[in-house]
Design a protein around this motif. Sequence first.
Motif, PDB file in Angstrom:
ATOM      1  N   ASN A   1       0.892  -1.330  -0.235  1.00 17.32           N
ATOM      2  CA  ASN A   1      -0.112  -0.147   0.102  1.00 17.32           C
ATOM      3  C   ASN A   1       0.742   1.337  -0.008  1.00 17.32           C
ATOM      4  OD1 ASN A   1      -3.037   0.357   0.287  1.00 17.32           O
ATOM      5  ND2 ASN A   1      -2.404   1.957   1.365  1.00 17.32           N
ATOM      6  N   PRO A   2       1.948   1.481   0.961  1.00 15.98           N
ATOM      7  CA  PRO A   2       2.644   2.786   0.661  1.00 15.98           C
ATOM      8  C   PRO A   2       3.219   2.883  -0.480  1.00 15.98           C
ATOM      9  CG  PRO A   2       3.170   1.781   2.834  1.00 15.98           C
ATOM     10  CD  PRO A   2       2.225   0.636   1.847  1.00 15.98           C
ATOM     11  N   PHE A   3       3.916   1.752  -1.438  1.00 17.37           N
ATOM     12  CA  PHE A   3       4.393   2.023  -2.455  1.00 17.37           C
ATOM     13  C   PHE A   3       3.365   2.206  -3.737  1.00 17.37           C
ATOM     14  CE2 PHE A   3       7.267  -1.241  -0.268  1.00 17.37           C
ATOM     15  CZ  PHE A   3       8.601  -0.530  -0.708  1.00 17.37           C
ATOM     16  N   ASP A   4       1.964   1.744  -3.380  1.00 16.88           N
ATOM     17  CA  ASP A   4       0.867   2.271  -4.299  1.00 16.88           C
ATOM     18  C   ASP A   4       0.780   3.628  -4.266  1.00 16.88           C
ATOM     19  OD1 ASP A   4      -0.621   1.251  -6.489  1.00 16.88           O
ATOM     20  OD2 ASP A   4      -2.255   1.539  -5.052  1.00 16.88           O
ATOM     21  N   VAL A   5       0.568   4.269  -2.897  1.00 20.43           N
ATOM     22  CA  VAL A   5       0.421   5.598  -2.602  1.00 20.43           C
ATOM     23  C   VAL A   5       1.629   6.448  -3.525  1.00 20.43           C
ATOM     24  CG1 VAL A   5       0.462   7.533  -1.003  1.00 20.43           C
ATOM     25  CG2 VAL A   5      -0.583   5.265  -0.523  1.00 20.43           C
ATOM     26  N   ILE A   6       2.929   6.017  -2.927  1.00 24.70           N
ATOM     27  CA  ILE A   6       3.867   7.084  -3.784  1.00 24.70           C
ATOM     28  C   ILE A   6       3.744   6.891  -5.315  1.00 24.70           C
ATOM     29  CG2 ILE A   6       6.365   6.888  -4.200  1.00 24.70           C
ATOM     30  CD1 ILE A   6       6.429   5.763  -1.207  1.00 24.70           C
ATOM     31  N   LYS A   7       3.442   5.675  -5.868  1.00 27.76           N
ATOM     32  CA  LYS A   7       3.347   5.464  -7.317  1.00 27.76           C
ATOM     33  C   LYS A   7       2.278   6.351  -7.821  1.00 27.76           C
ATOM     34  CE  LYS A   7       0.483   3.014  -8.950  1.00 27.76           C
ATOM     35  NZ  LYS A   7      -0.791   2.061  -9.378  1.00 27.76           N
ATOM     36  N   GLN A   8       0.985   6.505  -7.209  1.00 24.45           N
ATOM     37  CA  GLN A   8       0.029   7.452  -7.744  1.00 24.45           C
ATOM     38  C   GLN A   8       0.373   8.829  -7.725  1.00 24.45           C
ATOM     39  OE1 GLN A   8      -3.934   5.699  -6.368  1.00 24.45           O
ATOM     40  NE2 GLN A   8      -3.869   4.967  -8.556  1.00 24.45           N
ATOM     41  N   ARG A   9       1.139   9.381  -6.654  1.00 27.46           N
ATOM     42  CA  ARG A   9       1.522  10.859  -6.373  1.00 27.46           C
ATOM     43  C   ARG A   9       2.421  11.059  -7.524  1.00 27.46           C
ATOM     44  NH1 ARG A   9       0.360  12.931  -1.244  1.00 27.46           N
ATOM     45  NH2 ARG A   9      -1.420  11.771  -0.412  1.00 27.46           N
ATOM     46  N   MET A  10       3.228  10.073  -7.917  1.00 33.05           N
ATOM     47  CA  MET A  10       4.073  10.378  -8.960  1.00 33.05           C
ATOM     48  C   MET A  10       3.355  10.327 -10.559  1.00 33.05           C
ATOM     49  SD  MET A  10       7.588   8.447  -7.695  1.00 33.05           S
ATOM     50  CE  MET A  10       8.793   9.276  -8.777  1.00 33.05           C
TER      51      MET A  10
END
Length: 296
Positions: free
Chosen positions: A131-140
């Motif tokens: 989940n944290p990696f997915d949040v970072i991905k979408q912010r980018m």
Amino acid sequence: MAEEVDYEALPPNAGTMVNMLAGALAGISEHAVMYPVDSIKTRMQVFSASPAAVYSGVGNAFTRIASTEGIRALWRGVSSVVLGAGPAHAVHFGTLEAVKELAGGNRGGPQWLATSLAGASATIAADALMNPFDVIKQRMQVHKSEFRSVLTCARVVFRNEGLSAFYVSYPTTLAISIPFNAIQFTVYEQVKRVMNPRHEYSPSTHIVAGGVAGAFAAAVTTPLDVAKTILQTRGTSHDPEIRNVRGMMDALRVIWAKDGLKGYGRGLTPRVLTIMPSSALCWLSYEFFKAAIRTD
């Protein structure tokens, strides 16, 4: 003549590690190949007041992003997926096979309950990691993202919004992923069983079964995926209502208020286009690596 060993059989001393390694390799392959379409899906799901960030379809989005930002923009954030997908898919497939075995899913005949339970259990564990990696991905991925580095993005989000920003969408992610994976794994197992009753290594079977299962599960869970995107990108929005979204039901309410029923279908086409081939590739890669590792 020695008895032929079923390639799906779990070796007593290496089964879990084999499945985890195969799952990690499959997960990285899956996400990396289809990442540009996933970037388009994210952008289509974000509510934006800027006309430059509103797209009428996949082709329109691809053309405009490539012409105004460059083709590399569609790959922004892929490193976050690579960093998270390997460990998350290792956990996913390790849990999947372990629960399937414990629940009797490897016995003959249809095992709907066992395969559904295995799929649901696997995603609870994997999503907690991913989940944290997915949040970072979408912010980018969002239009005019300020982030070019995974570490910078993680640091800024943590500083401005706290640890909760990385997990505010976790309940929604589970609300998507549990039915998604239960549906996908169940459909995959049943299609595979029909197409390949002898349980032989069959790439064509794994591709077709994986694609059908992924497309069906993706379509069914798209409304919740829109809500998840709203939650994960809320910190980038200039809309106070979106910035203050607190959970899944709140996000669903905002989607309805802003776009009505059609809002729940935002990104449906790129989501299916992403997940159908990526699911086919994931299952093909998983079965290939599983078979290859076990024959070494």
